[in-house]
Enzyme design. Structure first.
Site, PDB file in Angstrom:
ATOM      1  N   HIS A   1      59.132  37.502  82.633  1.00 45.45           N
ATOM      2  CA  HIS A   1      59.208  36.163  82.068  1.00 45.45           C
ATOM      3  C   HIS A   1      57.882  35.835  81.380  1.00 45.45           C
ATOM      4  O   HIS A   1      56.957  36.647  81.390  1.00 45.45           O
ATOM      5  CB  HIS A   1      59.622  35.121  83.115  1.00 45.45           C
ATOM      6  CG  HIS A   1      58.675  34.959  84.269  1.00 45.45           C
ATOM      7  ND1 HIS A   1      57.406  34.445  84.133  1.00 45.45           N
ATOM      8  CD2 HIS A   1      58.820  35.238  85.588  1.00 45.45           C
ATOM      9  CE1 HIS A   1      56.810  34.402  85.305  1.00 45.45           C
ATOM     10  NE2 HIS A   1      57.637  34.899  86.210  1.00 45.45           N
TER      11      HIS A   1
ATOM     12  N   HIS B   1      54.402  36.555  82.950  1.00 38.03           N
ATOM     13  CA  HIS B   1      53.902  37.934  82.911  1.00 38.03           C
ATOM     14  C   HIS B   1      53.351  38.257  81.521  1.00 38.03           C
ATOM     15  O   HIS B   1      52.300  38.864  81.363  1.00 38.03           O
ATOM     16  CB  HIS B   1      55.014  38.930  83.252  1.00 38.03           C
ATOM     17  CG  HIS B   1      55.712  38.631  84.543  1.00 38.03           C
ATOM     18  ND1 HIS B   1      57.049  38.315  84.602  1.00 38.03           N
ATOM     19  CD2 HIS B   1      55.255  38.562  85.815  1.00 38.03           C
ATOM     20  CE1 HIS B   1      57.390  38.076  85.860  1.00 38.03           C
ATOM     21  NE2 HIS B   1      56.315  38.221  86.617  1.00 38.03           N
TER      22      HIS B   1
ATOM     23  N   CYS C   1      56.304  36.012 104.037  1.00 34.43           N
ATOM     24  CA  CYS C   1      57.056  35.556 102.857  1.00 34.43           C
ATOM     25  C   CYS C   1      57.256  36.759 101.948  1.00 34.43           C
ATOM     26  O   CYS C   1      56.287  37.324 101.439  1.00 34.43           O
ATOM     27  CB  CYS C   1      56.321  34.462 102.099  1.00 34.43           C
ATOM     28  SG  CYS C   1      57.124  34.130 100.507  1.00 34.43           S
TER      29      CYS C   1
ATOM     30  N   CYS D   1      55.932  36.328  98.320  1.00 34.52           N
ATOM     31  CA  CYS D   1      54.495  36.594  98.162  1.00 34.52           C
ATOM     32  C   CYS D   1      54.140  37.995  98.638  1.00 34.52           C
ATOM     33  O   CYS D   1      53.057  38.480  98.328  1.00 34.52           O
ATOM     34  CB  CYS D   1      53.666  35.607  98.968  1.00 34.52           C
ATOM     35  SG  CYS D   1      53.821  33.902  98.457  1.00 34.52           S
TER      36      CYS D   1
ATOM     37  N   CYS E   1      57.433  28.442 102.583  1.00 36.38           N
ATOM     38  CA  CYS E   1      56.335  28.934 101.749  1.00 36.38           C
ATOM     39  C   CYS E   1      56.078  27.904 100.642  1.00 36.38           C
ATOM     40  O   CYS E   1      57.014  27.495  99.951  1.00 36.38           O
ATOM     41  CB  CYS E   1      56.705  30.282 101.116  1.00 36.38           C
ATOM     42  SG  CYS E   1      55.615  30.725  99.735  1.00 36.38           S
TER      43      CYS E   1
ATOM     44  N   HIS F   1      57.140  29.572  97.125  1.00 36.81           N
ATOM     45  CA  HIS F   1      58.531  29.952  96.856  1.00 36.81           C
ATOM     46  C   HIS F   1      59.573  28.982  97.422  1.00 36.81           C
ATOM     47  O   HIS F   1      60.760  29.119  97.148  1.00 36.81           O
ATOM     48  CB  HIS F   1      58.788  31.377  97.367  1.00 36.81           C
ATOM     49  CG  HIS F   1      57.994  32.409  96.612  1.00 36.81           C
ATOM     50  ND1 HIS F   1      56.767  32.855  97.035  1.00 36.81           N
ATOM     51  CD2 HIS F   1      58.237  33.019  95.428  1.00 36.81           C
ATOM     52  CE1 HIS F   1      56.293  33.725  96.142  1.00 36.81           C
ATOM     53  NE2 HIS F   1      57.155  33.839  95.166  1.00 36.81           N
TER      54      HIS F   1
ATOM     55  N   LYS G   1      55.774  25.818  88.770  1.00 37.79           N
ATOM     56  CA  LYS G   1      55.341  27.132  88.308  1.00 37.79           C
ATOM     57  C   LYS G   1      56.548  27.901  87.776  1.00 37.79           C
ATOM     58  O   LYS G   1      57.602  27.919  88.416  1.00 37.79           O
ATOM     59  CB  LYS G   1      54.720  27.921  89.468  1.00 37.79           C
ATOM     60  CG  LYS G   1      54.224  29.294  89.022  1.00 37.79           C
ATOM     61  CD  LYS G   1      53.879  30.212  90.171  1.00 37.79           C
ATOM     62  CE  LYS G   1      53.408  31.560  89.627  1.00 37.79           C
ATOM     63  NZ  LYS G   1      53.764  32.702  90.436  1.00 37.79           N
TER      64      LYS G   1
ATOM     65  N   LYS H   1      60.418  33.608  88.843  1.00 34.72           N
ATOM     66  CA  LYS H   1      61.772  34.097  89.022  1.00 34.72           C
ATOM     67  C   LYS H   1      62.428  33.433  90.207  1.00 34.72           C
ATOM     68  O   LYS H   1      63.578  33.027  90.143  1.00 34.72           O
ATOM     69  CB  LYS H   1      61.744  35.610  89.207  1.00 34.72           C
ATOM     70  CG  LYS H   1      63.105  36.165  89.589  1.00 34.72           C
ATOM     71  CD  LYS H   1      63.123  37.660  89.624  1.00 34.72           C
ATOM     72  CE  LYS H   1      64.270  38.177  90.490  1.00 34.72           C
ATOM     73  NZ  LYS H   1      65.571  37.624  90.119  1.00 34.72           N
TER      74      LYS H   1
HETATM   75  N1  MSP Z   1      52.645  42.821  92.062  1.00 39.23           N
HETATM   76  C1  MSP Z   1      51.720  41.766  92.261  1.00 39.23           C
HETATM   77  C2  MSP Z   1      50.376  42.060  91.628  1.00 39.23           C
HETATM   78  C3  MSP Z   1      49.734  43.311  92.093  1.00 39.23           C
HETATM   79  S1  MSP Z   1      48.258  43.638  91.235  1.00 39.23           S
HETATM   80  C4  MSP Z   1      47.551  44.874  92.074  1.00 39.23           C
HETATM   81  C5  MSP Z   1      52.274  40.490  91.673  1.00 39.23           C
HETATM   82  N2  MSP Z   1      53.199  40.649  90.711  1.00 39.23           N
HETATM   83  S2  MSP Z   1      53.953  39.449  89.933  1.00 39.23           S
HETATM   84  O1  MSP Z   1      55.036  40.073  89.210  1.00 39.23           O
HETATM   85  O2  MSP Z   1      54.295  38.411  90.810  1.00 39.23           O
HETATM   86  O3  MSP Z   1      52.954  39.003  88.812  1.00 39.23           O
HETATM   87  C6  MSP Z   1      51.899  38.214  89.123  1.00 39.23           C
HETATM   88  C7  MSP Z   1      51.098  37.915  87.869  1.00 39.23           C
HETATM   89  O4  MSP Z   1      51.921  37.528  86.763  1.00 39.23           O
HETATM   90  C8  MSP Z   1      50.199  36.711  88.103  1.00 39.23           C
HETATM   91  O5  MSP Z   1      49.015  36.995  88.731  1.00 39.23           O
HETATM   92  C9  MSP Z   1      49.972  36.282  86.692  1.00 39.23           C
HETATM   93  O6  MSP Z   1      49.028  37.151  86.117  1.00 39.23           O
HETATM   94  C10 MSP Z   1      51.335  36.471  86.055  1.00 39.23           C
HETATM   95  N3  MSP Z   1      52.182  35.280  86.221  1.00 39.23           N
HETATM   96  C11 MSP Z   1      53.405  35.222  86.828  1.00 39.23           C
HETATM   97  N4  MSP Z   1      53.878  33.956  86.731  1.00 39.23           N
HETATM   98  C12 MSP Z   1      52.996  33.192  86.077  1.00 39.23           C
HETATM   99  C13 MSP Z   1      52.964  31.858  85.623  1.00 39.23           C
HETATM  100  N5  MSP Z   1      53.958  31.010  85.836  1.00 39.23           N
HETATM  101  N6  MSP Z   1      51.890  31.465  84.921  1.00 39.23           N
HETATM  102  C14 MSP Z   1      50.862  32.312  84.604  1.00 39.23           C
HETATM  103  N7  MSP Z   1      50.853  33.566  85.015  1.00 39.23           N
HETATM  104  C15 MSP Z   1      51.866  34.013  85.808  1.00 39.23           C
HETATM  105  O7  MSP Z   1      51.850  39.423  92.063  1.00 39.23           O
END
Ligand code: MSP
Length: 505
Positions: A17, A20, A125, A128, A142, A145, A294, A297
């Site tokens: 999304h 990311h 969770c 997380c 949580c 979430h 936020k 997903k």
């Molecule tokens: N897999 C772990 C990270 C491991 S790194 C060794 C994880 N993945 S995640 O798919 O949840 O992605 C997290 C990252 O995606 C966040 O830290 C951020 O960089 C980005 N984002 C996901 N949602 C976001 C927002 N709504 N806003 C901004 N960035 C976001 O955590």
């Protein structure tokens, strides 16, 4: 020092999304800019596969985790490609090279005496992929979430994080810019100062993951596996070439604030334990929200970046990501704000400026651009290179872009002030006319080079329309380097009108 930049590796329990895409875009802006300055760079992104939530989605679909991740990884590889992110390597934590390295890394931590066996019981969770203490939960849920965590109790291997408290505090005290923005460093430092609890680095009840080298009945906890990607990738990204000597510890980690503790506390401690230098720097950015929630997903309020690119193109999405929320802060984004910025800023401010400038050169100068005397806009252009570079060096991609946009607005004012169409009517003003046209072309060329990191395709098109070589090295962000050329034609719109997608679509 070389410039090695990473994004978090994303969980593959769903498709990408905009959140990311956000971190990937920011990383690409930084790395492209550094390349313009002649830096040696490396850009890593990828996916985090060994999460419990990934195994659960696979099971729901009747697939093995591996079948599931093999099926979905293509969508994630498409993300940097479609964003035009110039990555050097895409890591999958299911890569064999990664698994081998993680085992070696954890063995080093073990050999260093930092691992012991214990029983963990607590609220976990799965969103997380983290244990939550009672006081972190809000009404038993949580806070991120809004789901009830699972009660988990199992025999695990623990990492002696508590033993690293002093060394981590020392690290934060010695390196004022270790974590940026500074309020995030303070947040991490107070977490450390508040006392560190050892955390479990293995899972006994899961099978999806990397086996623990000293106990094949357990697999590595997903975070003890995922963080290591930043180092493991360097050992096998280039066949036969170990990039660690070139790029470690010259790494800059970009991450969202949701995963600050893992990166700013656990990761440096694990590195110290395994005998590696801590990273050079970490930048923690905020969250993009939709209606103050936020984008995520699990909350179901996602915006698909690929859909956005289909409508507006990668450059517009990149521009919007850098511009609409000050990088580092949280911000609300409205899906139609992309449309608004596309029309007003890219279409009018920049696109029209190029169309008008080239049309006037074609019409009044027969397509010939000649180098004219003393430029009245040189002062502003002169300062731009230093100002943009200084902002980018502290990850202020939003501030740097505003510096450039200030020039764009100035050039538009220059057109209105000198009214070339009126000069063209007066035969005694030919020299003044060609001077104004050169100033506009020179300003646009400087803007194009400065904007390259943000909107690489647009930047190239502007240089082309002005008949200038495609040289985007940073020295070119200076006035007076525009070459005299012939054959300039009225450029087609850089950002043609698009219909705003309807809410239903
Ligand atoms: N897999 C772990 C990270 C491991 S790194 C060794 C994880 N993945 S995640 O798919 O949840 O992605 C997290 C990252 O995606 C966040 O830290 C951020 O960089 C980005 N984002 C996901 N949602 C976001 C927002 N709504 N806003 C901004 N960035 C976001 O955590």
């Amino acid at each position: 020092m070389p410039y090695y930049v990473t994004t978090p590796i994303y969980y593959v329990n769903g498709t990408p999304h905009i959140g990311h895409a956000y971190t990937t875009i920011a990383a690409d802006i930084l790395v492209r800019h550094q390349r313009q300055r002649g830096q040696e760079t490396f850009f890593l992104t990828g996916v985090d596969e060994h999460a419990d939530k990934v195994a659960r989605v696979a099971e729901q679909r009747g697939l093995s985790p591996r079948e599931y991740t093999d099926g979905i990884v293509g969508t994630w590889q498409e993300l940097p490609r479609r964003l035009n992110a110039s990555i050097d390597f895409f890591i999958r934590t299911s890569d064999e090279g990664h698994a081998r390295f993680v085992q070696d890394f954890l063995q080093r931590v073990y050999d260093n005496g930092d691992v012991y066996e214990g029983v963990y019981a607590g609220w976990y969770c799965v969103g997380c992929e983290e244990f939550k203490s009672e006081d972190e939960l809000v009404d038993g849920l949580c806070p991120i979430h809004h789901t009830k965590p699972d009660w988990l109790e199992e025999k695990n291997y623990f990492f002696r994080l508590s033993a690293y408290q002093e060394r981590l505090l020392q690290l934060y005290d010695e390196r004022a810019d270790f974590v940026l923005p500074h309020f995030r460093a303070n947040e991490a430092r107070s977490f450390i100062a508040g006392g560190l609890r050892d955390f479990s680095i293995s899972r006994a009840t899961q099978t999806w993951g990397i086996p623990i080298p000293w106990d094949q009945d357990q697999v590595a906890y997903v975070w003890a596996d995922a963080l290591v990607n930043y180092l493991s990738a360097l050992t096998y990204a280039r066949n036969g070439d170990d990039l660690r000597s070139a790029y470690w510890p010259a790494v800059r980690h970009l991450l969202g604030k949701d995963i600050l503790r893992f990166h700013c506390v656990y990761w440096p401690a694990l590195l110290l334990s395994a005998g590696y230098e801590p990273p050079h720097q970490l930048f923690v950015h905020g969250w993009l929200s939709l209606d103050d929630r936020k984008i995520s997903k699990s909350l179901g309020n996602v915006i698909d970046p690929l859909d956005m690119i289909d409508v507006y193109g990668a450059d517009a999405v990149r521009f919007w990501a850098a511009r609409s929320v000050s990088f580092g802060q949280d911000g609300n984004v409205a899906p139609d704000s992309v449309h608004e910025r596309y029309e007003r800023e890219l279409g009018n401010d920049l696109g029209n400026l190029l169309s008008r400038t080239t049309a006037m050169i074609a019409r009044y100068g027969d397509g010939t651009l000649s180098v004219a005397g003393e430029s009245r806009i040189a002062g502003g252009l002169e300062a731009l290179a230093t100002r943009v570079a200084a902002a980018i060096d502290v990850y202020d991609i939003t501030g740097a872009l505003e510096e450039i946009w200030e020039i764009v607005r100035g050039l538009n004012r220059h057109v209105e002030l000198h009214k070339p169409w009126e000069l063209a009517k007066d035969a005694s003003k030919t020299e003044e006319l060609s001077r104004v046209l050169y100033e506009l072309a020179d300003g646009l060329r400087v803007v194009a080079v400065a904007l390259y990191a943000y909107v690489p395709e647009t930047s190239t098109r502007i240089l082309e329309a002005l008949g200038q070589p495609p040289d985007v090295s940073w020295e070119q962000v200076a006035p007076g380097r525009t070459r005299a050329v012939t054959g300039i034609e009225a450029a087609p719109p850089l950002f043609p009108r698009v219909d705003a997608p309807t809410a239903a679509a």
